[in-house]
Design an enzyme around this catalytic site. Structure first.
Site, PDB file in Angstrom:
ATOM      1  N   CYS A   2      -5.089   1.912  13.657  1.00 54.23           N
ATOM      2  CA  CYS A   2      -5.248   1.893  15.101  1.00 54.23           C
ATOM      3  C   CYS A   2      -4.260   2.872  15.719  1.00 54.23           C
ATOM      4  O   CYS A   2      -3.107   2.967  15.308  1.00 54.23           O
ATOM      5  CB  CYS A   2      -5.024   0.527  15.714  1.00 54.23           C
ATOM      6  SG  CYS A   2      -6.115  -0.743  15.100  1.00 54.23           S
ATOM      7  N   ARG A  27      -6.012   7.587  12.718  1.00 55.34           N
ATOM      8  CA  ARG A  27      -5.432   6.267  12.451  1.00 55.34           C
ATOM      9  C   ARG A  27      -6.481   5.153  12.430  1.00 55.34           C
ATOM     10  O   ARG A  27      -6.193   4.017  12.050  1.00 55.34           O
ATOM     11  CB  ARG A  27      -4.383   5.929  13.511  1.00 55.34           C
ATOM     12  CG  ARG A  27      -3.238   6.888  13.556  1.00 55.34           C
ATOM     13  CD  ARG A  27      -2.241   6.455  14.581  1.00 55.34           C
ATOM     14  NE  ARG A  27      -1.627   5.205  14.203  1.00 55.34           N
ATOM     15  CZ  ARG A  27      -0.536   5.104  13.468  1.00 55.34           C
ATOM     16  NH1 ARG A  27       0.063   6.194  13.038  1.00 55.34           N
ATOM     17  NH2 ARG A  27      -0.043   3.938  13.168  1.00 55.34           N
ATOM     18  N   TRP A  75      -9.122   0.535  14.001  1.00 62.33           N
ATOM     19  CA  TRP A  75      -9.485   0.294  12.599  1.00 62.33           C
ATOM     20  C   TRP A  75      -9.598  -1.223  12.511  1.00 62.33           C
ATOM     21  O   TRP A  75      -8.595  -1.935  12.578  1.00 62.33           O
ATOM     22  CB  TRP A  75      -8.397   0.830  11.672  1.00 62.33           C
ATOM     23  CG  TRP A  75      -8.747   0.757  10.220  1.00 62.33           C
ATOM     24  CD1 TRP A  75      -9.433   1.681   9.494  1.00 62.33           C
ATOM     25  CD2 TRP A  75      -8.420  -0.305   9.308  1.00 62.33           C
ATOM     26  NE1 TRP A  75      -9.559   1.264   8.192  1.00 62.33           N
ATOM     27  CE2 TRP A  75      -8.941   0.047   8.037  1.00 62.33           C
ATOM     28  CE3 TRP A  75      -7.748  -1.522   9.425  1.00 62.33           C
ATOM     29  CZ2 TRP A  75      -8.808  -0.758   6.911  1.00 62.33           C
ATOM     30  CZ3 TRP A  75      -7.613  -2.325   8.307  1.00 62.33           C
ATOM     31  CH2 TRP A  75      -8.138  -1.937   7.062  1.00 62.33           C
ATOM     32  N   ASN A 101      -2.227  -2.933  18.000  1.00 59.96           N
ATOM     33  CA  ASN A 101      -2.300  -2.483  16.604  1.00 59.96           C
ATOM     34  C   ASN A 101      -1.599  -3.538  15.770  1.00 59.96           C
ATOM     35  O   ASN A 101      -0.481  -3.916  16.086  1.00 59.96           O
ATOM     36  CB  ASN A 101      -1.584  -1.128  16.487  1.00 59.96           C
ATOM     37  CG  ASN A 101      -1.461  -0.661  15.052  1.00 59.96           C
ATOM     38  OD1 ASN A 101      -2.203  -1.099  14.181  1.00 59.96           O
ATOM     39  ND2 ASN A 101      -0.522   0.227  14.804  1.00 59.96           N
ATOM     40  N   GLY A 102      -2.252  -4.027  14.715  1.00 59.59           N
ATOM     41  CA  GLY A 102      -1.617  -5.031  13.862  1.00 59.59           C
ATOM     42  C   GLY A 102      -2.482  -6.262  13.741  1.00 59.59           C
ATOM     43  O   GLY A 102      -3.686  -6.227  14.023  1.00 59.59           O
ATOM     44  N   GLU A 486      -4.707  10.598  -9.450  1.00 55.74           N
ATOM     45  CA  GLU A 486      -4.801  11.151  -8.101  1.00 55.74           C
ATOM     46  C   GLU A 486      -6.151  11.861  -7.900  1.00 55.74           C
ATOM     47  O   GLU A 486      -6.780  11.728  -6.850  1.00 55.74           O
ATOM     48  CB  GLU A 486      -3.618  12.099  -7.861  1.00 55.74           C
ATOM     49  CG  GLU A 486      -3.607  12.843  -6.538  1.00 55.74           C
ATOM     50  CD  GLU A 486      -3.582  11.950  -5.312  1.00 55.74           C
ATOM     51  OE1 GLU A 486      -3.426  10.731  -5.432  1.00 55.74           O
ATOM     52  OE2 GLU A 486      -3.765  12.490  -4.202  1.00 55.74           O
ATOM     53  N   LYS A 490      -8.859  10.736  -5.047  1.00 53.86           N
ATOM     54  CA  LYS A 490      -9.365  11.666  -4.036  1.00 53.86           C
ATOM     55  C   LYS A 490     -10.897  11.649  -4.013  1.00 53.86           C
ATOM     56  O   LYS A 490     -11.522  11.661  -2.961  1.00 53.86           O
ATOM     57  CB  LYS A 490      -8.883  13.095  -4.315  1.00 53.86           C
ATOM     58  CG  LYS A 490      -7.444  13.353  -3.933  1.00 53.86           C
ATOM     59  CD  LYS A 490      -7.274  13.458  -2.437  1.00 53.86           C
ATOM     60  CE  LYS A 490      -5.865  13.193  -1.964  1.00 53.86           C
ATOM     61  NZ  LYS A 490      -5.386  11.829  -2.060  1.00 53.86           N
ATOM     62  N   GLU A 493     -12.219   8.295  -2.437  1.00 52.99           N
ATOM     63  CA  GLU A 493     -12.056   8.112  -0.992  1.00 52.99           C
ATOM     64  C   GLU A 493     -12.834   9.133  -0.177  1.00 52.99           C
ATOM     65  O   GLU A 493     -13.255   8.843   0.938  1.00 52.99           O
ATOM     66  CB  GLU A 493     -10.576   8.094  -0.593  1.00 52.99           C
ATOM     67  CG  GLU A 493      -9.855   9.396  -0.746  1.00 52.99           C
ATOM     68  CD  GLU A 493      -8.403   9.322  -0.296  1.00 52.99           C
ATOM     69  OE1 GLU A 493      -8.091   8.585   0.638  1.00 52.99           O
ATOM     70  OE2 GLU A 493      -7.576  10.037  -0.901  1.00 52.99           O
ATOM     71  N   HIS A 509      -9.620   3.221 -26.968  1.00 53.62           N
ATOM     72  CA  HIS A 509      -9.456   1.765 -26.958  1.00 53.62           C
ATOM     73  C   HIS A 509     -10.501   1.083 -26.064  1.00 53.62           C
ATOM     74  O   HIS A 509     -10.326  -0.064 -25.687  1.00 53.62           O
ATOM     75  CB  HIS A 509      -8.038   1.400 -26.504  1.00 53.62           C
ATOM     76  CG  HIS A 509      -6.988   1.929 -27.437  1.00 53.62           C
ATOM     77  ND1 HIS A 509      -6.795   1.420 -28.704  1.00 53.62           N
ATOM     78  CD2 HIS A 509      -6.117   2.962 -27.315  1.00 53.62           C
ATOM     79  CE1 HIS A 509      -5.820   2.090 -29.304  1.00 53.62           C
ATOM     80  NE2 HIS A 509      -5.400   3.046 -28.481  1.00 53.62           N
ATOM     81  N   LYS A 612      -5.295   6.444   8.241  1.00 53.42           N
ATOM     82  CA  LYS A 612      -4.169   7.206   7.707  1.00 53.42           C
ATOM     83  C   LYS A 612      -2.944   6.350   7.454  1.00 53.42           C
ATOM     84  O   LYS A 612      -2.228   6.541   6.494  1.00 53.42           O
ATOM     85  CB  LYS A 612      -3.831   8.314   8.703  1.00 53.42           C
ATOM     86  CG  LYS A 612      -2.758   9.264   8.233  1.00 53.42           C
ATOM     87  CD  LYS A 612      -3.327  10.256   7.276  1.00 53.42           C
ATOM     88  CE  LYS A 612      -2.284  11.155   6.669  1.00 53.42           C
ATOM     89  NZ  LYS A 612      -2.762  11.721   5.407  1.00 53.42           N
TER      90      LYS A 612
HETATM   91  C1  F6R Z   1      -4.920   8.659  -0.293  1.00 52.68           C
HETATM   92  C2  F6R Z   1      -3.937   8.179   0.661  1.00 52.68           C
HETATM   93  C3  F6R Z   1      -3.459   6.787   0.526  1.00 52.68           C
HETATM   94  C4  F6R Z   1      -1.977   6.716   0.880  1.00 52.68           C
HETATM   95  C5  F6R Z   1      -1.511   5.258   0.898  1.00 52.68           C
HETATM   96  C6  F6R Z   1      -0.024   5.157   1.177  1.00 52.68           C
HETATM   97  O1  F6R Z   1      -5.255   9.986  -0.042  1.00 52.68           O
HETATM   98  O2  F6R Z   1      -3.542   8.878   1.539  1.00 52.68           O
HETATM   99  O3  F6R Z   1      -3.690   6.267  -0.729  1.00 52.68           O
HETATM  100  O4  F6R Z   1      -1.254   7.448  -0.054  1.00 52.68           O
HETATM  101  O5  F6R Z   1      -2.206   4.556   1.888  1.00 52.68           O
HETATM  102  O6  F6R Z   1       0.296   5.719   2.404  1.00 52.68           O
HETATM  103  P1  F6R Z   1       1.773   6.090   2.788  1.00 52.68           P
HETATM  104  O7  F6R Z   1       2.183   7.207   1.900  1.00 52.68           O
HETATM  105  O8  F6R Z   1       1.706   6.485   4.222  1.00 52.68           O
HETATM  106  O9  F6R Z   1       2.607   4.873   2.552  1.00 52.68           O
END
Ligand code: F6R
Length: 617
Positions: A2, A27, A75, A101-102, A486, A490, A493, A509, A612
């Site tokens: 949010c 956000r 969100w 937010n929260g 990673e 990527k 998501e 395994h 984010k």
């Molecule tokens: C993936 C991504 C998320 C963040 C995770 C932690 O691309 O961005 O997996 O890495 O939500 O976020 P932070 O680093 O802000 O604690």
């Protein structure tokens, strides 16, 4: 999670608020809304979907406002993302609006109490409780002192929240409160701003005020007053934001993510900037932990989520190798529930680009309660995790707007290497010339990243050709394993595809049963010059999957001819020291996922269901 904006000043509040929301849409983007004061009334508009829907609604039904304004991009947590559940929420007299937010954890009990008292609820949200409570408190005070009413409400709320409210009883006022959720004030000339992130007001001012835990702020055009929940004034920390509005623009790119991938050489260079003194010693100024404290460390625990967790996994290899300190890495959301063994000799490193991830924040608090020392590695200045940690290393990557972490990941890696080398330096685990040599190698990384970016066009073509694949597997060994994780994250998501990563040695395994004709398997190959034995083993792993029909996509050091015969596609990366290889090997993964997602028509800046900054647990 949010985005929140508040504004009081002479500019048209609606424009300031909506433009601020546009900067915060990363956000949360499942609905958006605004409330603006005008002519003694409160005007609100809110719409499900992206901000564009709200803008369209405002165009169809213009809102007249000349007083204070607040806005929200959501969100969803409580209640589906529809028009009714969108924020702001108003009281039954439509004289007061609240955005939030929260999560208000005791909302069910409060709702019952308010309904018994006659309040009519229209939404399924926890936020509406705050609107009715605030209205009740304001009325009790003869419609005066919204800030006092806010303080009283906050004392009753449990959970995490940033609340921002405005009431027609005081047209020049916005009041906000925070607990465990981000909120920052922007100080302008004759105008003031509130937002979840400085990006919302950076076009107007770069002077910001951090709000602490359990504080309430009264925002007027010419004043900012901050108190605790009991009304006692508190001292605030003011700071200058070291980037400007242009850094938060797309700069001609179709998506922020594309721009942020390209910005990586600069971002890594900025993380490394100014870390070495004239006599060649590493100096981490913001660290706040003394060399003496670092010398007593017996164990390191790294906590983080998602991509930041992958940075932590890579850091473990470097820290243990350079410093010989045992290092555990743990997903932050699991950490405090397993009763981890911590004491004053434990250094906890919390990695979070946003500095606001609730899972990581809670783990930090838990670690500090157990008397462990906490060092944060964060990108957002003034965010909660660095504020609550004993020390911090900022990554200085600049604002990252695309939801998928790219430049913040590479800069987290650079920061982790700096921490590892600094520990080795203060604990005398390496000779100065050995540390100098690695610092020198690190200093070349921005150029190496640039070189990778210059050669990724074939990766784009490959990604487009795989847009219809159902599954992609990723394999790696040593530091290549977290890189594989990673790469898979990527792809999940951004492209909404099934993707899984394995330590290549684990394949036999069980997971090898997944291999079928044509299945794309991406393999990260370590340098043949570094850990020769690892290299040979992964070459065997490539042969094993290829023999079973996999389509092999191999990321290997340039000049490594031994993998060519087994690679359906060979992606070459510059030769760099083994431990630093993730800085270059990650980039083809980012480009691959981004391009494949674009080929599927996905929005790579705002992938579905994500946000984010994840400020709920
Ligand atoms: C993936 C991504 C998320 C963040 C995770 C932690 O691309 O961005 O997996 O890495 O939500 O976020 P932070 O680093 O802000 O604690």
């Amino acid at each position: 999670m949010c985005g929140i904006v508040g504004y009081v000043g002479p500019q048209p509040a609606l424009d300031v608020v909506v433009n601020g929301l546009a900067r915060l849409e990363y956000r949360g983007y499942d609905s958006a809304g605004v409330a603006v004061q005008g002519g003694g009334a409160l005007h609100t508009e809110k719409r499900a979907g992206k901000l564009a829907n709200l803008r369209q609604a405002l165009e169809n039904h213009p809102v007249e406002g000349d007083g204070a304004g607040i806005g929200h991009t959501r969100w969803a947590t409580h209640g589906a993302p529809n028009d009714v559940n969108a924020h702001p929420h108003v009281d039954n007299d439509h004289r007061l609006a609240v955005v939030h937010n929260g999560i208000i954890e005791n909302f069910a009990a409060l709702r019952e109490e308010l309904e018994e008292a006659g309040c009519k609820f229209v939404s399924e949200t926890d936020t509406e409780v705050a609107a009715h409570l605030l209205s009740t408190e304001l009325k009790r005070r003869g419609d005066r002192d919204l800030a006092a009413a806010m303080r009283a409400v906050c004392r009753r709320l449990e959970g995490a929240f940033t609340l921002v409210a405005t009431s027609v009883e005081d047209p020049g006022l916005v009041v906000a409160a925070r607990r465990n959720s981000p909120l920052v004030v922007g100080r302008g000339e004759g105008e003031n701003f509130l937002a979840s992130d400085v990006a919302a007001f950076i076009a107007h001012t770069r002077e910001a005020v951090e709000l602490g835990q359990d504080q309430v702020v009264e925002l007027r055009a010419d004043s900012v007053a901050v108190t605790d929940y009991d009304g006692a004034p508190v001292d605030v920390n003011e700071y200058h934001v070291d980037w400007d509005a242009s850094a938060a623009e797309k700069d001609g790119y179709e998506y922020f993510m594309l721009k942020e991938i390209v910005e990586q050489p600069r971002a890594v260079a900025d993380t490394l900037l100014g870390r070495v003194t004239a006599d060649g010693r590493l100096a981490l100024d913001e660290m706040r932990l003394t060399p003496q404290q670092l010398r007593t460390v017996e164990k390191i625990v790294i906590i983080a989520c998602g991509t930041s967790y992958h940075a932590g996994l890579i850091a473990k290899y470097a820290i243990e190798h350079w410093c010989r300190i045992p290092c555990e890495v743990e997903v932050a959301s699991e950490f405090r529930y397993r009763d981890p063994i911590l004491d004053q000799q434990t250094l906890v490193i919390a990695i979070s680009q946003s500095g606001e991830s609730m899972d990581t924040l809670m783990a930090v608090r838990y670690a500090r309660e157990q008397r462990a020392r906490v060092l944060a590695i964060c990108n957002v200045n003034g965010s909660t995790i660095p504020r609550e940690s004993d020390g911090v290393l900022y990554t200085h990557a600049g604002p990252e707007v695309g939801v998928a972490a790219t430049k913040t990941f590479l800069t987290q890696l650079a920061a982790c290497y700096l921490v590892g080398l600094y520990l080795a330096q203060v604990r005398r685990m390496k000779f100065d010339d050995e540390i100098d040599a690695v610092i020198g190698q690190l200093a070349t990384m921005p150029d190496q990243v640039e070189r990778v970016l210059e050669t990724v066009e074939p990766v784009r073509e490959l990604a487009r050709s795989l847009a219809d694949a159902r599954t992609v597997l990723f394999l790696g060994r040593h530091v290549g394993y977290p890189v594989a994780l990673e790469g898979a994250l990527k792809l999940k998501e951004l492209a909404y595809m099934h993707a899984e990563a394995f330590a290549a040695g684990e394949l036999k395994h069980g997971p090898i049963a997944l291999i079928e004709e044509g299945l794309p398997v991406v393999v990260v190959v370590p340098s043949p010059k570094g850990r020769g034995v690892l290299h040979d083993k992964i070459v065997s792993n490539i042969q094993e999957v290829r023999a079973r029909g996999a389509r092999t996509i191999v990321i290997a050091e340039e000049g490594d001819e031994s993998v060519r015969p087994y690679s359906d596609t060979l992606i070459e990366i510059p030769a760099v020291p083994t431990l630093l290889q993730p800085i270059v090997s990650t980039i083809p993964m980012q480009v691959f996922a981004c391009e494949l997602a674009l080929a599927k028509g996905n929005d790579v800046d705002q992938p579905r269901n994500l946000a984010k900054s994840v400020t709920v647990e």
